[in-house]
Design a protein around this motif. Structure first.
Motif, mmCIF file in Angstrom:
data_model
loop_
_atom_site.group_PDB
_atom_site.id
_atom_site.type_symbol
_atom_site.label_atom_id
_atom_site.label_comp_id
_atom_site.label_asym_id
_atom_site.label_seq_id
_atom_site.Cartn_x
_atom_site.Cartn_y
_atom_site.Cartn_z
ATOM 1 N N VAL A 262 0.705 -1.173 0.060
ATOM 2 C CA VAL A 262 0.025 0.238 -0.321
ATOM 3 C C VAL A 262 0.887 1.497 0.050
ATOM 4 O O VAL A 262 2.056 1.435 1.129
ATOM 5 N N ALA A 263 0.508 1.926 -1.226
ATOM 6 C CA ALA A 263 1.715 2.719 -0.783
ATOM 7 C C ALA A 263 1.174 4.556 -0.313
ATOM 8 O O ALA A 263 1.783 5.299 0.722
ATOM 9 N N LEU A 264 -0.172 3.893 0.229
ATOM 10 C CA LEU A 264 -0.407 5.627 1.322
ATOM 11 C C LEU A 264 -1.653 5.066 1.733
ATOM 12 O O LEU A 264 -2.737 4.896 0.743
ATOM 13 N N ILE A 265 -1.965 5.845 2.998
ATOM 14 C CA ILE A 265 -3.463 4.971 3.671
ATOM 15 C C ILE A 265 -3.320 6.414 4.560
ATOM 16 O O ILE A 265 -3.391 8.146 4.492
ATOM 17 N N VAL A 266 -5.067 6.510 3.687
ATOM 18 C CA VAL A 266 -5.479 7.797 3.951
ATOM 19 C C VAL A 266 -6.097 7.678 4.871
ATOM 20 O O VAL A 266 -7.864 7.499 4.485
ATOM 21 N N LEU A 286 4.629 6.687 10.250
ATOM 22 C CA LEU A 286 3.621 7.192 10.094
ATOM 23 C C LEU A 286 3.408 8.151 8.934
ATOM 24 O O LEU A 286 3.181 9.200 8.633
ATOM 25 N N GLU A 287 4.808 8.377 8.171
ATOM 26 C CA GLU A 287 4.782 8.408 6.517
ATOM 27 C C GLU A 287 4.164 8.144 6.075
ATOM 28 O O GLU A 287 3.842 8.675 4.604
ATOM 29 N N ARG A 288 3.435 6.871 5.917
ATOM 30 C CA ARG A 288 2.695 5.842 5.284
ATOM 31 C C ARG A 288 1.552 6.591 5.279
ATOM 32 O O ARG A 288 0.293 6.144 4.222
ATOM 33 N N PHE A 289 0.705 7.590 6.137
ATOM 34 C CA PHE A 289 -0.240 8.360 5.809
ATOM 35 C C PHE A 289 0.183 9.370 6.190
ATOM 36 O O PHE A 289 0.496 9.984 6.045
ATOM 37 N N HIS A 290 -1.749 10.332 5.293
ATOM 38 C CA HIS A 290 -1.489 11.806 4.987
ATOM 39 C C HIS A 290 -2.131 12.259 5.191
ATOM 40 O O HIS A 290 -3.239 11.362 5.710
ATOM 41 N N LEU A 291 -1.954 13.034 6.046
ATOM 42 C CA LEU A 291 -2.188 14.239 7.464
ATOM 43 C C LEU A 291 -2.371 15.491 6.463
ATOM 44 O O LEU A 291 -1.867 16.315 6.076
ATOM 45 N N GLU A 309 -7.576 14.609 -1.885
ATOM 46 C CA GLU A 309 -7.533 15.210 -3.236
ATOM 47 C C GLU A 309 -6.307 16.645 -2.641
ATOM 48 O O GLU A 309 -5.856 16.430 -3.719
ATOM 49 N N GLU A 310 -6.004 16.317 -1.433
ATOM 50 C CA GLU A 310 -4.497 17.284 -1.363
ATOM 51 C C GLU A 310 -3.214 16.398 -1.156
ATOM 52 O O GLU A 310 -2.493 16.819 -2.305
ATOM 53 N N ALA A 311 -3.759 15.119 -1.244
ATOM 54 C CA ALA A 311 -2.527 14.183 -1.728
ATOM 55 C C ALA A 311 -2.294 13.663 -2.889
ATOM 56 O O ALA A 311 -0.997 13.605 -3.448
ATOM 57 N N VAL A 312 -3.440 13.718 -4.297
ATOM 58 C CA VAL A 312 -2.793 13.978 -5.166
ATOM 59 C C VAL A 312 -2.560 15.086 -6.256
ATOM 60 O O VAL A 312 -2.176 15.293 -6.468
ATOM 61 N N ARG A 313 -2.587 15.855 -5.360
ATOM 62 C CA ARG A 313 -2.657 17.138 -5.659
ATOM 63 C C ARG A 313 -0.922 17.680 -5.362
ATOM 64 O O ARG A 313 -0.448 18.210 -6.550
ATOM 65 N N LEU A 314 -0.526 16.949 -4.303
ATOM 66 C CA LEU A 314 0.977 17.091 -4.150
ATOM 67 C C LEU A 314 1.591 16.359 -4.804
ATOM 68 O O LEU A 314 2.810 16.100 -4.355
ATOM 69 N N GLY A 315 1.201 15.465 -5.701
ATOM 70 C CA GLY A 315 2.156 14.422 -6.349
ATOM 71 C C GLY A 315 2.016 13.267 -5.374
ATOM 72 O O GLY A 315 3.283 12.361 -5.508
ATOM 73 N N LYS A 316 1.459 12.618 -4.344
ATOM 74 C CA LYS A 316 2.133 11.541 -3.035
ATOM 75 C C LYS A 316 0.883 10.530 -4.135
ATOM 76 O O LYS A 316 1.182 9.538 -3.506
ATOM 77 N N VAL A 317 0.141 10.797 -4.579
ATOM 78 C CA VAL A 317 -0.433 9.555 -5.139
ATOM 79 C C VAL A 317 0.072 9.457 -7.262
ATOM 80 O O VAL A 317 -0.029 10.304 -6.984
ATOM 81 N N SER A 318 0.438 8.011 -7.673
ATOM 82 C CA SER A 318 0.934 7.830 -8.417
ATOM 83 C C SER A 318 -0.104 6.767 -9.594
ATOM 84 O O SER A 318 -0.789 5.924 -8.946
#
Length: 345
Positions: A262-266, A286-291, A309-318
């Motif tokens: 899992v790349a990112l947990i929201v 904790l870095e695996r969680f977007h806050l 939305e913020e995670a995607v906009r910041l380029g944290k999701v590919s």
């Protein structure tokens, strides 16, 4: 089914912890150390769930390369609807020029993922080509601003997502929805419900004697109940940590993937301590969680879509990443979704 795009909208006005010090027995340091929250957005004059949702929805539609009339289903998750009827979804549908079914649902902070689950059935069955899912709240309007145990925790905002079909093995891989009504008193807000409609009393005042005699019982039905949002923080904390861990593990198990994939947990942005405790139980950094709760606080049904939305906009999701959404809330409810990300925009 996959998420084609996300959109968000926050009210203009920010309220920092230091401003709360002027009327609450609290401090920025006390709030931040216990919650991770520094400020929250507060809907001002001319802002409500409809205006916030409309902006978030338009943003998501533009990013998906489509228009309101392309939306065949609209589902809005909200705890703080602007009015009892009509639904916010119908008002939003009108403003967007969308078509097809439109309705609200209330699963509190789990609401956006509940709405995502419902809408996914329409998309995956072929009943609609595109669906719009919105999570929105104006929690500031149901808070007791003299109660530091609740008012420091919440904020306002709106998030939206456009859903569309995708190829097998992409998009939504697993879902989890649950509820336990035994905890229905742990987080509650009695205001706005039919049990507290003070207008019923007004309708009886000055009416004919026969009407007052027949419906007099309505004038005393629940008017003295506390209308504000209240919460048993200790019990909610224990429930939230346990369920957040359970939802994450269940989604991975049902999709046949490992936690390490899992790349990112929201997660629902309720309290930093909850997320930290769940991360320890999952043995994840904790870095695996977007806050984003430091600047947005707890926005209930809007929490997950705003953070996503913020995670995607910041380029944290590919494209190709595994993204896990998880939430818990009043009811008690919990929900999660594991998604193989496909959106390019």
């Amino acid at each position: 089914m996959t998420i084609a795009s996300c959109g968000s909208c926050l009210p203009e006005q920010a309220l920092h912890n230091r401003e709360l010090e002027s009327f609450l027995d609290t401090s920025h340091e006390w709030i931040f150390s216990r919650t991770g929250i520094a400020e929250r957005r507060i809907a001002g004059p001319g802002e409500d769930n409809l205006t916030l949702s409309l902006e978030a929805s338009r943003c998501a539609l533009v990013r998906a390369g489509c228009r309101g009339e392309d939306v065949g289903l609209l589902v809005v998750a909200a705890t703080t609807a602007d009015r009892m009827v009509p639904s916010l979804a119908c008002s939003l549908q009108k403003e967007l020029g969308a078509r097809g079914p439109a309705f609200d649902l209330n699963a509190a902070c789990s609401g956006f993922i509940y709405a995502l689950a419902v809408a996914s059935l329409f998309v995956e069955s072929g009943a609609v080509e595109k669906a719009l899912v919105v999570g929105t709240e104006t929690l500031s309007r149901i808070l007791d601003w003299t109660d530091r145990s609740t008012c420091v925790l919440f904020g306002d905002g709106s998030g939206a997502a456009v859903l569309e079909p995708c190829t097998a093995g992409e998009g939504l891989l697993s879902l989890c929805l649950g509820a336990s009504g035994e905890g229905d008193r742990l987080i509650r807000a009695e205001g706005g419900g039919a049990r507290m409609m003070a207008s019923l009393r007004g309708n009886l005042d000055g009416s004919v004697a026969a009407l007052r005699e027949r419906l007099n019982f309505l004038s005393g039905s629940g008017h003295e109940e506390d209308p504000f949002l209240r919460m048993d923080g200790g019990e909610v904390f224990k429930f939230a940590v346990r369920k957040l861990e359970e939802v994450v593990r269940l989604l991975c198990r049902e999709a046949g993937v490992g936690l390490d994939e899992v790349a990112l947990i929201v997660p629902h942005q309720a309290n930093l301590r909850i997320i930290e405790a769940a991360a320890r139980r999952l043995e994840l950094p904790l870095e695996r969680f977007h806050l984003n709760l430091e600047s947005c606080a707890n926005t209930s049904a809007a929490s997950v879509p705003l953070a996503l939305e913020e995670a995607v906009r910041l380029g944290k999701v590919s494209r190709g990443d595994l993204v896990l959404l998880a939430a818990f809330g009043a009811g008690l409810t919990w929900a999660g979704a594991l998604i193989r990300w496909t959106a390019k925009r």
